[in-house]
Design a protein around this motif. Structure first.
Motif, mmCIF file in Angstrom:
data_model
loop_
_atom_site.group_PDB
_atom_site.id
_atom_site.type_symbol
_atom_site.label_atom_id
_atom_site.label_comp_id
_atom_site.label_asym_id
_atom_site.label_seq_id
_atom_site.Cartn_x
_atom_site.Cartn_y
_atom_site.Cartn_z
ATOM 1 N N LEU A 101 0.826 -1.206 0.000
ATOM 2 C CA LEU A 101 0.000 0.000 0.000
ATOM 3 C C LEU A 101 0.864 1.261 0.000
ATOM 4 O O LEU A 101 0.472 2.289 -0.558
ATOM 5 C CB LEU A 101 -0.933 0.011 1.213
ATOM 6 N N ASP A 102 2.057 1.170 0.610
ATOM 7 C CA ASP A 102 2.978 2.309 0.562
ATOM 8 C C ASP A 102 3.510 2.525 -0.844
ATOM 9 O O ASP A 102 3.744 3.657 -1.277
ATOM 10 C CB ASP A 102 4.148 2.100 1.527
ATOM 11 N N LEU A 103 3.697 1.435 -1.577
ATOM 12 C CA LEU A 103 4.110 1.554 -2.974
ATOM 13 C C LEU A 103 3.035 2.279 -3.783
ATOM 14 O O LEU A 103 3.335 3.128 -4.622
ATOM 15 C CB LEU A 103 4.347 0.174 -3.578
ATOM 16 N N THR A 104 1.795 1.942 -3.507
ATOM 17 C CA THR A 104 0.681 2.590 -4.202
ATOM 18 C C THR A 104 0.654 4.080 -3.910
ATOM 19 O O THR A 104 0.474 4.905 -4.813
ATOM 20 C CB THR A 104 -0.652 1.951 -3.774
ATOM 21 N N LYS A 105 0.847 4.456 -2.648
ATOM 22 C CA LYS A 105 0.855 5.869 -2.265
ATOM 23 C C LYS A 105 1.997 6.615 -2.953
ATOM 24 O O LYS A 105 1.833 7.741 -3.418
ATOM 25 C CB LYS A 105 0.987 6.003 -0.748
ATOM 26 N N SER A 106 3.159 5.972 -3.005
ATOM 27 C CA SER A 106 4.328 6.601 -3.621
ATOM 28 C C SER A 106 4.103 6.829 -5.117
ATOM 29 O O SER A 106 4.366 7.915 -5.649
ATOM 30 C CB SER A 106 5.560 5.725 -3.399
ATOM 31 N N PHE A 107 3.615 5.809 -5.802
ATOM 32 C CA PHE A 107 3.311 5.937 -7.220
ATOM 33 C C PHE A 107 2.247 7.007 -7.452
ATOM 34 O O PHE A 107 2.326 7.798 -8.396
ATOM 35 C CB PHE A 107 2.831 4.593 -7.767
ATOM 36 N N HIS A 108 1.260 7.029 -6.593
ATOM 37 C CA HIS A 108 0.142 7.966 -6.711
ATOM 38 C C HIS A 108 0.640 9.413 -6.719
ATOM 39 O O HIS A 108 0.235 10.215 -7.572
ATOM 40 C CB HIS A 108 -0.816 7.736 -5.537
ATOM 41 N N ILE A 109 1.533 9.747 -5.790
ATOM 42 C CA ILE A 109 2.054 11.121 -5.713
ATOM 43 C C ILE A 109 2.980 11.417 -6.880
ATOM 44 O O ILE A 109 2.868 12.457 -7.543
ATOM 45 C CB ILE A 109 2.820 11.337 -4.389
ATOM 46 N N ARG A 110 3.896 10.506 -7.162
ATOM 47 C CA ARG A 110 4.936 10.768 -8.163
ATOM 48 C C ARG A 110 4.416 10.739 -9.599
ATOM 49 O O ARG A 110 5.025 11.340 -10.483
ATOM 50 C CB ARG A 110 6.080 9.767 -8.012
ATOM 51 N N VAL A 111 3.290 10.060 -9.814
ATOM 52 C CA VAL A 111 2.779 9.933 -11.176
ATOM 53 C C VAL A 111 1.372 10.500 -11.311
ATOM 54 O O VAL A 111 1.149 11.456 -12.055
ATOM 55 C CB VAL A 111 2.815 8.460 -11.647
ATOM 56 N N SER A 112 0.420 9.942 -10.596
ATOM 57 C CA SER A 112 -0.985 10.338 -10.783
ATOM 58 C C SER A 112 -1.222 11.801 -10.417
ATOM 59 O O SER A 112 -1.831 12.556 -11.193
ATOM 60 C CB SER A 112 -1.897 9.432 -9.956
ATOM 61 N N SER A 113 -0.751 12.237 -9.244
ATOM 62 C CA SER A 113 -0.935 13.629 -8.828
ATOM 63 C C SER A 113 -0.133 14.577 -9.722
ATOM 64 O O SER A 113 -0.583 15.689 -10.025
ATOM 65 C CB SER A 113 -0.524 13.808 -7.369
ATOM 66 N N TYR A 114 1.033 14.144 -10.124
ATOM 67 C CA TYR A 114 1.890 14.907 -11.030
ATOM 68 C C TYR A 114 1.158 15.179 -12.346
ATOM 69 O O TYR A 114 1.048 16.325 -12.814
ATOM 70 C CB TYR A 114 3.169 14.103 -11.240
ATOM 71 N N ILE A 115 0.614 14.114 -12.945
ATOM 72 C CA ILE A 115 -0.095 14.264 -14.218
ATOM 73 C C ILE A 115 -1.341 15.125 -14.050
ATOM 74 O O ILE A 115 -1.638 15.994 -14.890
ATOM 75 C CB ILE A 115 -0.463 12.882 -14.790
ATOM 76 N N ALA A 116 -2.083 14.910 -12.964
ATOM 77 C CA ALA A 116 -3.294 15.704 -12.721
ATOM 78 C C ALA A 116 -2.969 17.188 -12.614
ATOM 79 O O ALA A 116 -3.715 18.045 -13.115
ATOM 80 C CB ALA A 116 -3.984 15.222 -11.445
ATOM 81 N N THR A 117 -1.846 17.502 -11.976
ATOM 82 C CA THR A 117 -1.440 18.902 -11.821
ATOM 83 C C THR A 117 -1.024 19.506 -13.155
ATOM 84 O O THR A 117 -1.386 20.641 -13.483
ATOM 85 C CB THR A 117 -0.292 19.008 -10.794
#
Length: 233
Positions: A101-117
């Protein structure tokens, strides 16, 4: 308003040095992080050095809140002209001990939130021939010598590699536009941060900020390496 840069994931290391480097060149600076009190202190500190700075408290892991965050920033700045992505989720350990789940959180910030921004800022960036600047680390690179060292930091390395690929793909995707995309790969621990304690080689935040400024001035390279901890062929 003069040129500006919005720093997503503001802290006391690289992003602070970048805020001062760009600020002294006349850029207005926007600071985004979760802790409103620390952001306010950082803003006041920059103001005392005659740097125009504003703070925007937000949890970047909540993607659904990013459009509203961008609206708040635009209300202050009018338009967003450049962004610096410095957000990440603290994660350590190898693949056999890390909570997935920590891997998911890390990917989420570094990729998903990045792209959304990026998506939320893109129209402004295009109108202003702006830049997308990203901070990453040497463990993001897929080389045998690096992987040998990175295996004990593999949880971090996986998400960093995804962010590295994301930035490269953004650069290709926006190649025919006037938006510049680049990343600095930090090859070492950042001086002054907890992870740099007792390490033989560190990289000064000011050195990294200077590299970002060079990229912003010349707008040619997509990826540059800063530091010499691990030998990279």
């Amino acid at each position: 308003m003069n040129n500006n840069i919005i720093i997503f994931g503001y802290g006391t290391g690289i992003s602070r040095a970048l805020a001062y480097r760009f600020g002294k060149e006349g850029y207005a600076v926007g600071l985004v992080a979760r802790n409103a009190e620390k952001l306010e202190q950082a803003t006041l500190e920059l103001n005392t050095h005659n740097i125009e700075a504003y703070s925007f408290s937000s949890d970047l892991s909540n993607i659904e809140n990013i459009p509203e965050l961008i609206k708040r920033i635009k209300k202050q700045f009018g338009e967003i002209k450049n962004i610096h992505w410095n957000a990440f989720h603290e994660i350590e350990g190898n693949l056999l001990t890390t909570n997935p789940l920590d891997l998911t959180k890390s990917f989420h910030i570094r990729v998903s939130s990045y792209i959304a921004t990026v998506q939320a800022c893109l129209d402004d960036l295009k109108r202003n021939q702006g830049s997308i600047l990203s901070t990453n680390g040497v463990f993001s690179l897929d080389l045998v010598g690096i992987d040998f060292v990175a295996k004990e930091y593999s949880s971090l390395a996986i998400a960093a590699a995804a962010q590295y690929k994301t930035t490269n793909l953004l650069a290709h995707t926006l190649a025919d536009s006037d938006v510049y995309v680049s990343q600095v790969i930090v090859n070492g621990f950042v001086d002054g941060t907890p992870g740099a304690e007792d390490k033989a080689y560190t990289v000064h935040p000011e050195t990294i900020a200077e590299q970002f400024w060079h990229l912003q001035q010349h707008k040619k390279e997509t990826t540059v390496l800063c530091g010499k901890t691990i030998k990279v062929a």
